[in-house]
Design a protein around this motif. Structure first.
Motif, PDB file in Angstrom:
ATOM      1  N   LEU A 110      -0.267  11.982  -8.872  1.00  0.00           N
ATOM      2  CA  LEU A 110      -1.231  12.026  -9.974  1.00  0.00           C
ATOM      3  C   LEU A 110      -2.596  12.470  -9.470  1.00  0.00           C
ATOM      4  CD1 LEU A 110      -0.310   8.778 -11.869  1.00  0.00           C
ATOM      5  CD2 LEU A 110       0.257  11.109 -12.430  1.00  0.00           C
ATOM      6  N   ILE A 111      -3.020  11.952  -8.311  1.00  0.00           N
ATOM      7  CA  ILE A 111      -4.329  12.336  -7.777  1.00  0.00           C
ATOM      8  C   ILE A 111      -4.350  13.830  -7.450  1.00  0.00           C
ATOM      9  CG2 ILE A 111      -5.986  11.933  -5.940  1.00  0.00           C
ATOM     10  CD1 ILE A 111      -4.917   9.141  -5.704  1.00  0.00           C
ATOM     11  N   PHE A 112      -3.254  14.304  -6.850  1.00  0.00           N
ATOM     12  CA  PHE A 112      -3.185  15.719  -6.463  1.00  0.00           C
ATOM     13  C   PHE A 112      -3.239  16.622  -7.695  1.00  0.00           C
ATOM     14  CE2 PHE A 112      -1.024  19.472  -4.828  1.00  0.00           C
ATOM     15  CZ  PHE A 112      -1.742  19.664  -3.675  1.00  0.00           C
ATOM     16  N   ILE A 113      -2.454  16.252  -8.721  1.00  0.00           N
ATOM     17  CA  ILE A 113      -2.443  17.073  -9.934  1.00  0.00           C
ATOM     18  C   ILE A 113      -3.799  17.027 -10.629  1.00  0.00           C
ATOM     19  CG2 ILE A 113      -1.412  17.247 -12.225  1.00  0.00           C
ATOM     20  CD1 ILE A 113       1.171  16.482 -11.018  1.00  0.00           C
ATOM     21  N   TYR A 114      -4.461  15.869 -10.585  1.00  0.00           N
ATOM     22  CA  TYR A 114      -5.792  15.792 -11.197  1.00  0.00           C
ATOM     23  C   TYR A 114      -6.790  16.684 -10.462  1.00  0.00           C
ATOM     24  CZ  TYR A 114      -9.983  13.902 -13.185  1.00  0.00           C
ATOM     25  OH  TYR A 114     -11.178  13.785 -13.815  1.00  0.00           O
ATOM     26  N   GLY A 115      -6.650  16.763  -9.138  1.00  0.00           N
ATOM     27  CA  GLY A 115      -7.517  17.666  -8.383  1.00  0.00           C
ATOM     28  C   GLY A 115      -7.315  19.103  -8.789  1.00  0.00           C
ATOM     29  N   ILE A 151      -8.587  16.758  -3.942  1.00  0.00           N
ATOM     30  CA  ILE A 151      -7.364  17.076  -3.194  1.00  0.00           C
ATOM     31  C   ILE A 151      -7.464  16.557  -1.760  1.00  0.00           C
ATOM     32  CG2 ILE A 151      -6.055  19.005  -2.265  1.00  0.00           C
ATOM     33  CD1 ILE A 151      -6.530  20.436  -4.849  1.00  0.00           C
ATOM     34  N   ALA A 152      -8.632  16.743  -1.144  1.00  0.00           N
ATOM     35  CA  ALA A 152      -8.819  16.228   0.215  1.00  0.00           C
ATOM     36  C   ALA A 152      -8.669  14.712   0.236  1.00  0.00           C
ATOM     37  CB  ALA A 152     -10.185  16.633   0.745  1.00  0.00           C
ATOM     38  N   LEU A 153      -9.187  14.036  -0.807  1.00  0.00           N
ATOM     39  CA  LEU A 153      -9.064  12.577  -0.877  1.00  0.00           C
ATOM     40  C   LEU A 153      -7.612  12.164  -1.008  1.00  0.00           C
ATOM     41  CD1 LEU A 153     -11.997  11.370  -3.070  1.00  0.00           C
ATOM     42  CD2 LEU A 153     -11.468  10.677  -0.787  1.00  0.00           C
ATOM     43  N   SER A 154      -6.782  12.963  -1.722  1.00  0.00           N
ATOM     44  CA  SER A 154      -5.379  12.584  -1.834  1.00  0.00           C
ATOM     45  C   SER A 154      -4.692  12.667  -0.479  1.00  0.00           C
ATOM     46  CB  SER A 154      -4.682  13.464  -2.864  1.00  0.00           C
ATOM     47  OG  SER A 154      -4.396  14.712  -2.317  1.00  0.00           O
ATOM     48  N   VAL A 209       0.833  -1.206   0.000  1.00  0.00           N
ATOM     49  CA  VAL A 209       0.000   0.000   0.000  1.00  0.00           C
ATOM     50  C   VAL A 209       0.863   1.249   0.000  1.00  0.00           C
ATOM     51  CG1 VAL A 209      -1.789   1.213   1.248  1.00  0.00           C
ATOM     52  CG2 VAL A 209      -1.793  -1.249   1.202  1.00  0.00           C
ATOM     53  N   LYS A 210       1.971   1.199   0.749  1.00  0.00           N
ATOM     54  CA  LYS A 210       2.823   2.387   0.804  1.00  0.00           C
ATOM     55  C   LYS A 210       3.457   2.673  -0.553  1.00  0.00           C
ATOM     56  CE  LYS A 210       3.930   2.538   5.657  1.00  0.00           C
ATOM     57  NZ  LYS A 210       4.923   2.303   6.698  1.00  0.00           N
ATOM     58  N   THR A 211       3.919   1.626  -1.248  1.00  0.00           N
ATOM     59  CA  THR A 211       4.548   1.840  -2.550  1.00  0.00           C
ATOM     60  C   THR A 211       3.551   2.381  -3.563  1.00  0.00           C
ATOM     61  OG1 THR A 211       5.921  -0.028  -2.008  1.00  0.00           O
ATOM     62  CG2 THR A 211       6.011   0.760  -4.253  1.00  0.00           C
ATOM     63  N   ILE A 212       2.349   1.771  -3.588  1.00  0.00           N
ATOM     64  CA  ILE A 212       1.332   2.231  -4.533  1.00  0.00           C
ATOM     65  C   ILE A 212       0.941   3.671  -4.227  1.00  0.00           C
ATOM     66  CG2 ILE A 212      -0.993   1.817  -5.374  1.00  0.00           C
ATOM     67  CD1 ILE A 212       0.852  -0.194  -6.353  1.00  0.00           C
TER      68      ILE A 212
END
Lengths: 128, 173
Positions: free
Chosen positions: A22-27, A48-51, A12-15
């Motif tokens: 990517l999630i942050f930039i998509y937000g 962004i909050a989800l990231s 989980v940590k590596t993923i």
């Protein structure tokens, strides 16, 4: 699930390390392109909050709170809400102000929902 | 056609969420209802709402799993099933009667009454410069509505922080 603060396993940590940017930039993309495409400040702030919630769940609260502490989040949220208030009172008419409003809404929603998650997940134990 | 299949799927998932005894499975069944709603928004050509619904649903799923994963919540089984059934049937009947009269007054599905919104759609692009008409309406024509939403969110955050405090300010550290 004894030691919940230490985070999850190595997979989980590596993923998380691979996907978090990517999630942050998509937000950011969703909230900046709210006037062109589906999306907007609310959805971008939520992503962004989800990231950040992703980091919190994978690495434990110490790493996440090192990046953002609660006072900083609360002041960020209050500042962004004040910006929204000022902009909307002055009746925006052009596109730049519309984007600025979207960014402020994004800050408010992201910081606010991450604070709610922090409160529900952590405050019970610490009393902080 | 697809919308009816989705509705059937959502109803089945909702009934499953009520009837399953295990708490975690019930939460997951509940979140399938929300994801089905997201697909329904996509089929009805509302991508803005679909994105919002998807993200909110993921956040709620994480919060609910976090809240229920380690707890053994007790099931409530008291003996008043006759009263409960009669009350449920009564309230469903009242709701259906009022819904019948209320739905008669609504315009038909897909043919909305467009008096004010016609103006928004026709002149939204030139007035605001925003290609996305939803953003144009939410941030320009109805900006006080958005301001109210932001105020509600900020108030909720401050209220949650006030409620979840453990130590008061006077007796604090």
């Amino acid at each position: 699930m004894e030691n919940k603060e230490a985070g999850m396993g190595i997979i989980v940590k590596t993923i998380t390390r691979l996907t978090i940017g990517l999630i942050f930039i998509y937000g950011i993309y969703v909230s900046l392109h709210g006037h062109m495409r589906p999306g907007g400040g609310f959805a971008g702030g939520l992503i962004i909050a989800l990231s950040f919630i992703h980091v919190l769940l994978a690495f434990g609260k110490d790493v996440a709170l090192k990046k953002l502490n609660q006072t900083f989040l609360l002041s960020l949220m209050a500042l962004a809400a004040a910006v929204v208030l000022l902009i909307l009172i002055s009746r925006p008419a052009n596109l730049i102000i519309l984007s600025l409003c979207d960014i402020a809404i994004c800050f408010t929603v992201g910081a606010g929902l991450f604070i709610i998650f922090l409160a529900l997940a952590l405050i019970k134990k610490d009393g902080a | 056609m697809e919308i009816y299949l989705l509705l059937l799927f959502m109803i089945v998932a909702a009934i499953a969420a009520i009837e399953i005894k295990d708490m975690l499975s019930s939460v997951i069944a509940l979140s399938t209802v929300g994801l089905g709603l997201c697909l329904a928004f996509l089929i009805l050509k509302a991508p803005n709402l679909a994105i919002m619904q998807l993200v909110i649903e993921l956040l709620c799923l994480i919060l609910l799993i976090r809240a229920t994963i380690n707890k053994d919540l007790p099931l409530v089984r008291d003996g008043r099933w006759l009263f409960n059934t009669i009350a449920s049937v009564l309230f469903i009947a009242v709701f259906l009667i009022f819904a019948y009269f209320a739905l008669l007054e609504l315009p038909r599905f897909g043919e909305p009454i467009m008096r004010v919104s016609q103006e928004y759609i026709a002149r939204g692009l030139e007035k605001t410069g925003s290609a996305n008409i939803v953003t144009a309406v939410a941030l320009n024509f109805r900006s006080y509505d958005t301001l109210g939403e932001i105020a509600v969110l900020a108030t909720a955050v401050i209220g949650i922080l006030a409620v979840m405090r453990k130590t008061g300010r006077i007796h604090g550290k």
